[in-house]
Motif scaffolding. Sequence first.
Motif, PDB file in Angstrom:
ATOM      1  N   GLY A  78       0.817  -1.215   0.000  1.00 22.37           N
ATOM      2  CA  GLY A  78       0.000   0.000   0.000  1.00 22.37           C
ATOM      3  C   GLY A  78       0.842   1.251   0.000  1.00 22.37           C
ATOM      4  N   ILE A  79       0.462   2.221   0.816  1.00 21.38           N
ATOM      5  CA  ILE A  79       1.134   3.519   0.856  1.00 21.38           C
ATOM      6  C   ILE A  79       2.088   3.553   2.039  1.00 21.38           C
ATOM      7  CG2 ILE A  79       0.749   6.009   0.674  1.00 21.38           C
ATOM      8  CD1 ILE A  79      -2.299   5.350   0.716  1.00 21.38           C
ATOM      9  N   VAL A  80       3.273   4.118   1.800  1.00 23.64           N
ATOM     10  CA  VAL A  80       4.215   4.388   2.879  1.00 23.64           C
ATOM     11  C   VAL A  80       4.547   5.872   2.843  1.00 23.64           C
ATOM     12  CG1 VAL A  80       6.448   3.846   3.899  1.00 23.64           C
ATOM     13  CG2 VAL A  80       5.185   2.072   2.674  1.00 23.64           C
ATOM     14  N   PHE A  81       4.367   6.547   3.967  1.00 28.51           N
ATOM     15  CA  PHE A  81       4.673   7.970   4.074  1.00 28.51           C
ATOM     16  C   PHE A  81       6.036   8.118   4.748  1.00 28.51           C
ATOM     17  CE2 PHE A  81       0.049   7.413   4.375  1.00 28.51           C
ATOM     18  CZ  PHE A  81      -0.374   8.175   3.293  1.00 28.51           C
ATOM     19  N   GLY A  82       6.979   8.759   4.042  1.00 23.32           N
ATOM     20  CA  GLY A  82       8.324   8.910   4.576  1.00 23.32           C
ATOM     21  C   GLY A  82       8.864  10.306   4.349  1.00 23.32           C
ATOM     22  N   GLY A  83      10.149  10.452   4.551  1.00 20.29           N
ATOM     23  CA  GLY A  83      10.719  11.792   4.385  1.00 20.29           C
ATOM     24  C   GLY A  83      12.229  11.801   4.485  1.00 20.29           C
ATOM     25  N   GLY A  84      12.731  12.914   4.939  1.00 16.20           N
ATOM     26  CA  GLY A  84      12.148  13.965   5.751  1.00 16.20           C
ATOM     27  C   GLY A  84      11.338  13.368   6.916  1.00 16.20           C
ATOM     28  N   GLU A  85      10.472  14.214   7.430  1.00 15.44           N
ATOM     29  CA  GLU A  85       9.570  13.800   8.507  1.00 15.44           C
ATOM     30  C   GLU A  85       8.133  14.001   8.062  1.00 15.44           C
ATOM     31  OE1 GLU A  85       7.678  12.264  10.884  1.00 15.44           O
ATOM     32  OE2 GLU A  85       9.718  12.208  11.713  1.00 15.44           O
ATOM     33  N   PRO A  86       7.441  12.912   7.681  1.00 10.62           N
ATOM     34  CA  PRO A  86       6.079  13.036   7.164  1.00 10.62           C
ATOM     35  C   PRO A  86       5.091  13.613   8.168  1.00 10.62           C
ATOM     36  CG  PRO A  86       6.633  10.742   7.587  1.00 10.62           C
ATOM     37  CD  PRO A  86       7.906  11.520   7.692  1.00 10.62           C
ATOM     38  N   LEU A  87       5.324  13.421   9.464  1.00 11.41           N
ATOM     39  CA  LEU A  87       4.369  13.912  10.458  1.00 11.41           C
ATOM     40  C   LEU A  87       4.272  15.430  10.495  1.00 11.41           C
ATOM     41  CD1 LEU A  87       5.019  11.414  13.375  1.00 11.41           C
ATOM     42  CD2 LEU A  87       2.949  11.583  11.969  1.00 11.41           C
ATOM     43  N   LEU A  88       5.212  16.115   9.888  1.00 11.33           N
ATOM     44  CA  LEU A  88       5.096  17.573   9.788  1.00 11.33           C
ATOM     45  C   LEU A  88       3.954  17.967   8.854  1.00 11.33           C
ATOM     46  CD1 LEU A  88       8.871  18.613   9.635  1.00 11.33           C
ATOM     47  CD2 LEU A  88       7.328  18.651  11.618  1.00 11.33           C
ATOM     48  N   GLN A  89       3.492  17.016   8.037  1.00  9.66           N
ATOM     49  CA  GLN A  89       2.361  17.265   7.133  1.00  9.66           C
ATOM     50  C   GLN A  89       1.238  16.255   7.412  1.00  9.66           C
ATOM     51  OE1 GLN A  89       3.472  18.418   3.017  1.00  9.66           O
ATOM     52  NE2 GLN A  89       5.596  18.074   3.634  1.00  9.66           N
ATOM     53  N   SER A  90       0.998  16.002   8.680  1.00 10.25           N
ATOM     54  CA  SER A  90       0.066  14.941   9.076  1.00 10.25           C
ATOM     55  C   SER A  90      -1.387  15.226   8.689  1.00 10.25           C
ATOM     56  CB  SER A  90       0.167  14.682  10.580  1.00 10.25           C
ATOM     57  OG  SER A  90      -0.091  15.852  11.325  1.00 10.25           O
ATOM     58  N   LYS A  91      -1.788  16.484   8.644  1.00 11.92           N
ATOM     59  CA  LYS A  91      -3.170  16.783   8.260  1.00 11.92           C
ATOM     60  C   LYS A  91      -3.416  16.403   6.802  1.00 11.92           C
ATOM     61  CE  LYS A  91      -3.949  20.406  11.690  1.00 11.92           C
ATOM     62  NZ  LYS A  91      -4.249  21.836  11.934  1.00 11.92           N
ATOM     63  N   TYR A  92      -2.431  16.665   5.972  1.00 16.46           N
ATOM     64  CA  TYR A  92      -2.514  16.263   4.564  1.00 16.46           C
ATOM     65  C   TYR A  92      -2.557  14.738   4.459  1.00 16.46           C
ATOM     66  CZ  TYR A  92      -0.887  15.462  -0.252  1.00 16.46           C
ATOM     67  OH  TYR A  92      -0.744  15.028  -1.555  1.00 16.46           O
ATOM     68  N   ILE A  93      -1.691  14.068   5.204  1.00 17.67           N
ATOM     69  CA  ILE A  93      -1.638  12.608   5.177  1.00 17.67           C
ATOM     70  C   ILE A  93      -2.964  12.002   5.651  1.00 17.67           C
ATOM     71  CG2 ILE A  93      -0.546  10.588   6.258  1.00 17.67           C
ATOM     72  CD1 ILE A  93       2.096  12.182   6.192  1.00 17.67           C
ATOM     73  N   HIS A  94      -3.552  12.594   6.682  1.00 12.40           N
ATOM     74  CA  HIS A  94      -4.847  12.105   7.158  1.00 12.40           C
ATOM     75  C   HIS A  94      -5.903  12.192   6.057  1.00 12.40           C
ATOM     76  CE1 HIS A  94      -8.381  11.401   9.564  1.00 12.40           C
ATOM     77  NE2 HIS A  94      -8.858  12.593   9.250  1.00 12.40           N
ATOM     78  N   LYS A  95      -5.875  13.268   5.316  1.00 14.36           N
ATOM     79  CA  LYS A  95      -6.849  13.426   4.227  1.00 14.36           C
ATOM     80  C   LYS A  95      -6.624  12.366   3.151  1.00 14.36           C
ATOM     81  CE  LYS A  95     -10.242  15.749   2.276  1.00 14.36           C
ATOM     82  NZ  LYS A  95     -11.598  15.753   2.867  1.00 14.36           N
ATOM     83  N   VAL A  96      -5.359  12.098   2.834  1.00 19.12           N
ATOM     84  CA  VAL A  96      -5.042  11.047   1.860  1.00 19.12           C
ATOM     85  C   VAL A  96      -5.562   9.697   2.352  1.00 19.12           C
ATOM     86  CG1 VAL A  96      -3.176   9.757   0.741  1.00 19.12           C
ATOM     87  CG2 VAL A  96      -3.019  12.246   0.928  1.00 19.12           C
TER      88      VAL A  96
END
Length: 210
Positions: A78-96
């Motif tokens: 599925g999807i993996v959110f990484g970075g950098g630090e993905p939690l700095l954009q957590s509201k966007y990630i939640h929407k995704v």
Amino acid sequence: MVGDILSVSRLRMGTDGKGISTLVVFFDCPLYCKYCINDFCHKPPKPFVGVQHADFSVDELIDILKQDDIYYLMSGGGIVFGGGEPLLQSKYIHKVCTLADKRWAKRIETSLNVPWDNIKPVLYDMDEWIIDIKDINNDIYKNYTGKDNKNMIKNLLKLRNKISSDKIHIRIPRIVGYNSEYDIEKSIQWVRDNIGVEPEVFSYIKAINR
């Protein structure tokens, strides 16, 4: 809403959990790790050779992810959110995560060294939290990252109380010039005693020496 995204890497296997996954790499990070493989995540958003920087809307990213739907479903990926630090954009990630197919696995790779308010939006979205704690010794952690680890530890203990332990995957790196096997063993024991999971130990590749 748009995400400040460094790159989207499709059809990944064996590096981000079970199955075939798409890694979404986000700009920015609170840490300045000496051997960071994505050091350019700190630099101002502009084109880099080999880097697909873009501001993706949620719908645009979902359209990209849908291209590999059959691979996710057949392999458990599925999807993996990484970075950098993905939690700095957590509201966007939640929407995704809200708009993504519920059958896709959703994982996040994080240092967990962010304000708790950055964790809350995605707290129950993730099937797996892949957390690189560097080292439990604050002096080693600070030497390597430039930051204190007290906030990371506080968040990790809080996360332990909020979600099932089978969703927590702790990674402890061997970092050349920073931690010894003795230090690593102390980190392993701390994780066992305080989080109740068996951590993964891996050898960190010295990619960039700043």
